[in-house]
Design a protein around this motif. Structure first.
Motif, PDB file in Angstrom:
ATOM      1  N   ASP A 166       0.844  -1.197   0.000  1.00 60.42           N
ATOM      2  CA  ASP A 166       0.000   0.000   0.000  1.00 60.42           C
ATOM      3  C   ASP A 166       0.878   1.245   0.000  1.00 60.42           C
ATOM      4  OD1 ASP A 166      -1.922   1.977   0.315  1.00 60.42           O
ATOM      5  OD2 ASP A 166      -3.040   0.884   1.851  1.00 60.42           O
ATOM      6  N   GLN A 167       0.783   2.035  -1.058  1.00 61.22           N
ATOM      7  CA  GLN A 167       1.597   3.244  -1.168  1.00 61.22           C
ATOM      8  C   GLN A 167       1.107   4.380  -0.282  1.00 61.22           C
ATOM      9  OE1 GLN A 167       0.473   3.611  -5.423  1.00 61.22           O
ATOM     10  NE2 GLN A 167       0.149   5.789  -5.022  1.00 61.22           N
ATOM     11  N   GLY A 168      -0.112   4.254   0.277  1.00 66.67           N
ATOM     12  CA  GLY A 168      -0.635   5.309   1.144  1.00 66.67           C
ATOM     13  C   GLY A 168      -0.887   6.597   0.375  1.00 66.67           C
ATOM     14  N   MET A 169      -0.928   7.721   1.109  1.00 70.06           N
ATOM     15  CA  MET A 169      -1.207   9.020   0.484  1.00 70.06           C
ATOM     16  C   MET A 169       0.069   9.598  -0.113  1.00 70.06           C
ATOM     17  SD  MET A 169      -3.855  10.713   3.212  1.00 70.06           S
ATOM     18  CE  MET A 169      -3.962  12.238   2.274  1.00 70.06           C
ATOM     19  N   CYS A 170       0.596   8.893  -1.102  1.00 72.51           N
ATOM     20  CA  CYS A 170       1.877   9.253  -1.706  1.00 72.51           C
ATOM     21  C   CYS A 170       1.881   8.740  -3.137  1.00 72.51           C
ATOM     22  CB  CYS A 170       3.017   8.622  -0.897  1.00 72.51           C
ATOM     23  SG  CYS A 170       4.677   8.831  -1.597  1.00 72.51           S
ATOM     24  N   GLY A 171       2.233   9.585  -4.102  1.00 75.54           N
ATOM     25  CA  GLY A 171       2.255   9.183  -5.499  1.00 75.54           C
ATOM     26  C   GLY A 171       3.502   8.415  -5.876  1.00 75.54           C
ATOM     27  N   SER A 172       3.789   7.365  -5.132  1.00 77.67           N
ATOM     28  CA  SER A 172       5.022   6.590  -5.306  1.00 77.67           C
ATOM     29  C   SER A 172       4.791   5.284  -6.053  1.00 77.67           C
ATOM     30  CB  SER A 172       5.633   6.284  -3.932  1.00 77.67           C
ATOM     31  OG  SER A 172       4.677   5.655  -3.087  1.00 77.67           O
ATOM     32  N   CYS A 173       3.727   5.213  -6.845  1.00 82.39           N
ATOM     33  CA  CYS A 173       3.427   3.977  -7.579  1.00 82.39           C
ATOM     34  C   CYS A 173       4.607   3.521  -8.424  1.00 82.39           C
ATOM     35  CB  CYS A 173       2.191   4.177  -8.444  1.00 82.39           C
ATOM     36  SG  CYS A 173       2.332   5.537  -9.640  1.00 82.39           S
ATOM     37  N   TRP A 174       5.379   4.478  -8.954  1.00 79.90           N
ATOM     38  CA  TRP A 174       6.542   4.149  -9.792  1.00 79.90           C
ATOM     39  C   TRP A 174       7.551   3.283  -9.038  1.00 79.90           C
ATOM     40  CZ3 TRP A 174      11.188   6.156  -7.923  1.00 79.90           C
ATOM     41  CH2 TRP A 174      11.060   7.139  -6.926  1.00 79.90           C
ATOM     42  N   ALA A 175       7.731   3.563  -7.742  1.00 77.52           N
ATOM     43  CA  ALA A 175       8.673   2.794  -6.933  1.00 77.52           C
ATOM     44  C   ALA A 175       8.151   1.376  -6.693  1.00 77.52           C
ATOM     45  CB  ALA A 175       8.924   3.506  -5.601  1.00 77.52           C
ATOM     46  N   PHE A 176       6.852   1.236  -6.450  1.00 77.49           N
ATOM     47  CA  PHE A 176       6.267  -0.090  -6.219  1.00 77.49           C
ATOM     48  C   PHE A 176       6.297  -0.934  -7.490  1.00 77.49           C
ATOM     49  CE2 PHE A 176       4.799   2.272  -2.623  1.00 77.49           C
ATOM     50  CZ  PHE A 176       4.627   1.342  -1.615  1.00 77.49           C
ATOM     51  N   SER A 177       6.032  -0.299  -8.629  1.00 80.04           N
ATOM     52  CA  SER A 177       6.087  -1.022  -9.900  1.00 80.04           C
ATOM     53  C   SER A 177       7.477  -1.582 -10.162  1.00 80.04           C
ATOM     54  CB  SER A 177       5.667  -0.075 -11.033  1.00 80.04           C
ATOM     55  OG  SER A 177       5.773  -0.699 -12.290  1.00 80.04           O
ATOM     56  N   VAL A 178       8.492  -0.767  -9.916  1.00 78.62           N
ATOM     57  CA  VAL A 178       9.878  -1.177 -10.177  1.00 78.62           C
ATOM     58  C   VAL A 178      10.349  -2.234  -9.177  1.00 78.62           C
ATOM     59  CG1 VAL A 178      12.267  -0.376 -10.066  1.00 78.62           C
ATOM     60  CG2 VAL A 178      10.583   0.879 -11.419  1.00 78.62           C
ATOM     61  N   THR A 179      10.078  -2.048  -7.886  1.00 74.45           N
ATOM     62  CA  THR A 179      10.514  -3.062  -6.916  1.00 74.45           C
ATOM     63  C   THR A 179       9.824  -4.392  -7.176  1.00 74.45           C
ATOM     64  OG1 THR A 179       8.865  -2.333  -5.290  1.00 74.45           O
ATOM     65  CG2 THR A 179      11.072  -1.395  -5.106  1.00 74.45           C
ATOM     66  N   GLY A 180       8.548  -4.342  -7.597  1.00 82.66           N
ATOM     67  CA  GLY A 180       7.853  -5.590  -7.931  1.00 82.66           C
ATOM     68  C   GLY A 180       8.523  -6.313  -9.073  1.00 82.66           C
ATOM     69  N   ASN A 181       8.946  -5.559 -10.069  1.00 78.99           N
ATOM     70  CA  ASN A 181       9.663  -6.165 -11.190  1.00 78.99           C
ATOM     71  C   ASN A 181      11.002  -6.758 -10.741  1.00 78.99           C
ATOM     72  OD1 ASN A 181      12.064  -5.168 -13.263  1.00 78.99           O
ATOM     73  ND2 ASN A 181      10.472  -6.397 -14.253  1.00 78.99           N
ATOM     74  N   VAL A 182      11.755  -5.997  -9.941  1.00 75.88           N
ATOM     75  CA  VAL A 182      13.068  -6.466  -9.490  1.00 75.88           C
ATOM     76  C   VAL A 182      12.912  -7.690  -8.584  1.00 75.88           C
ATOM     77  CG1 VAL A 182      15.173  -5.860  -8.235  1.00 75.88           C
ATOM     78  CG2 VAL A 182      14.084  -4.172  -9.736  1.00 75.88           C
ATOM     79  N   GLU A 183      11.866  -7.695  -7.753  1.00 78.33           N
ATOM     80  CA  GLU A 183      11.613  -8.867  -6.910  1.00 78.33           C
ATOM     81  C   GLU A 183      11.453 -10.119  -7.774  1.00 78.33           C
ATOM     82  OE1 GLU A 183       9.248  -6.465  -3.323  1.00 78.33           O
ATOM     83  OE2 GLU A 183       8.131  -7.521  -4.896  1.00 78.33           O
ATOM     84  N   GLY A 184      10.697  -9.997  -8.868  1.00 76.87           N
ATOM     85  CA  GLY A 184      10.499 -11.135  -9.759  1.00 76.87           C
ATOM     86  C   GLY A 184      11.769 -11.539 -10.482  1.00 76.87           C
ATOM     87  N   GLN A 185      12.540 -10.558 -10.938  1.00 76.36           N
ATOM     88  CA  GLN A 185      13.784 -10.855 -11.639  1.00 76.36           C
ATOM     89  C   GLN A 185      14.787 -11.565 -10.726  1.00 76.36           C
ATOM     90  OE1 GLN A 185      14.576 -10.320 -15.080  1.00 76.36           O
ATOM     91  NE2 GLN A 185      12.340 -10.260 -14.940  1.00 76.36           N
TER      92      GLN A 185
END
Length: 494
Positions: free
Chosen positions: A298-317
């Protein structure tokens, strides 16, 4: 009729419906031009209002003074978001070396969004215009002879549209208008709204500072119920829209807090295009079933979706190359990626570069998420994951599916139209509503398949498990829906 003309008229329809970005009506109290008609502001609003005024003056090069202010505050965690309306008196310019034309004193009505967190204050939005140029709802309605608010009734809107466009019963309109041929507001609508709002407050544990704030939020909630129903009527998939945890937010508040305007600018680092092996995509694939996806965050009240998208990708890689699934730190990127804008948005391409330049990513456990920017506290000794490079992926959805099945979850960006009210099912908005040129939210493709012969992408979002299908969003696959194929990328782990 020419296709371009049909499109223009369809856009006109969508604008009247309040479904184009920025066109949704916002419940508001009657405005008075004179500041003397406003109630005295609460002391809590004055600090953020003066900050907004100072920022406005610096940017505009003016000497406006604060005449009156009113507004609301929404709290989450350690921060507060102030939604303000202010009367500004702009002073006449008296310096002939600066003024090109004589400028008289004028009164402005401004809308401001101010985020106030420990150690920082930011002006997220400003929108000012002279009060004497405001257009009334009746003027917006044009020649239909009824106020704009009446357009919440579907049959009244259709009747009005055919008055405006008597020759426009072509396939574009005939495919859209029958969906709205029922009045969406039943007689007992006010009673149902009150009951639904009470359930909403209880379900999502909402608290409001004042009775006035609660009444305002209920009016926003009621407006959003109508808006969700319009989105429902125009969706071509199986998605269901309705009450969500964002139903007490205006469209502007939702976009300001949770979305990422920097994505549509595409000004990030250029990446090499990944080589396509030519392998065909299996009929379906889901990395959640294969251990490559961490739990929904949950990114909360913060427009940090870009960080979650990238970490999710790196987690999978990392999982695919090293065999270990680690939950990685988004906060490290929010704090330490100095190219991106933390809670104000960012680009995946920049984030990959930041990870590489920093020397890796720490885990969520070592560098936990706070939901606001703080001093960079990255420690190279604690980094558990490294990347070697990043690549841009094909815009072909067939190739994306094949790449995903072979190489892991993909970072993508989409237009988030309708997601404020998405509950479940496969979303398939009309293209004018969900333009691929207006992407504003970064997410993670984790799989694809079909439900009842409707092809979908399975998308991991970052708004918690109490949104969508346990935190997941399902979007139509194969039509470039909402720009899902416009900005696909991945880290490279050797």
């Amino acid at each position: 009729m020419e296709p371009w003309l049909r499109l223009l008229r369809l856009l006109g329809l969508l604008g009247l419906l309040g479904l184009l970005p920025g066109s949704a009506p916002v419940p508001a109290q009657p405005r008075a031009v004179g500041a003397q008609a406003w109630e005295p502001p609460s002391p809590e609003l004055l600090g953020p209002a003066r900050f907004a005024l100072e920022t406005y003056n610096r940017a505009a090069g003016t000497r406006a003074v604060l005449g009156a202010v009113r507004g609301r505050v929404r709290r989450a965690g350690k921060g507060s978001l102030y939604s303000l309306e202010a009367i500004l008196e702009e002073q006449p310019c008296r310096d002939p070396t600066v003024c090109q034309l004589p400028v008289s004193k004028k009164t402005l009505l401004c809308s401001f969004e101010v985020l106030d967190e420990p150690g920082r204050r930011m002006l997220l939005r400003r929108d000012c215009s002279p009060v004497d140029t405001k257009v009334t709802g009746a003027e917006i309605a044009g020649g239909c002879g009824q106020p704009k608010s009446d357009f919440s009734q579907g049959s009244a809107l259709i009747s009005c549209l055919f008055q405006l466009y008597p020759d426009d019963r072509d396939e574009t309109f005939s495919s859209v208008l029958p969906l709205l041929n029922k009045d969406p507001l039943p007689r007992d609508f006010p009673v149902k709204v009150t009951s639904a709002f009470k359930k909403f407050v209880s379900t999502y544990n909402r608290t409001y500072e004042t009775k006035e704030e609660a009444q305002w939020r209920m009016s926003v909630f009621a407006s959003n119920l109508v808006r969700a129903q319009k989105i429902q009527a125009l969706d071509r998939g199986t998605a269901q829209y309705g009450v969500t945890k964002f139903s007490d937010l205006t469209e502007e508040e939702f976009r300001t807090i949770y979305l990422n305007p920097l994505l549509k600018e595409e000004l990030g680092k250029k990446m090499q295009l990944a080589k396509f092996t030519g392998d065909s995509a299996p009929p379906e694939w889901d990395w959640r079933n294969k251990g490559a996806v961490t739990k929904v965050k949950d990114q909360g009240m913060c427009g940090s979706c870009w960080a979650f998208s990238v970490t999710g990708n790196v987690e999978g890689q990392w999982f695919l190359k090293r065999g270990t699934l680690l939950s990685l730190s988004e906060q490290e990127l929010v704090d330490c990626d100095k190219v991106d804008k933390a809670c104000l948005g960012g680009l995946p391409s920049n984030a990959y570069s930041a990870i590489k330049n920093l020397g890796g990513l720490e885990t969520e456990e070592d560098y936990s998420y706070q939901g606001h920017m703080q001093a960079c506290n990255f420690s190279a000794e604690k980094a558990k994951v490294y990347i070697n490079d990043s690549v841009e992926l094909s815009r072909s959805e067939q190739k994306l599916a094949a790449w995903l099945a072979q190489n892991g979850p993909i970072s993508v960006a989409i237009n988030a139209f309708g997601m404020q009210f998405y509950r479940h099912g496969i979303s398939h908005p009309l293209r004018p509503l969900c333009s691929p040129w207006l992407i504003d939210h970064a997410v993670l493709l984790v799989g694809y398949g079909n439900r009842s012969d409707v092809p979908f992408w399975a998308i991991k979002n970052s708004w918690g498990t109490n949104w969508g299908e346990e935190g997941y969003y399902y979007l139509h696959r194969g039509s470039g829906s909402c720009g899902v194929n416009a900005m696909a990328s991945s880290a490279v782990v050797n």
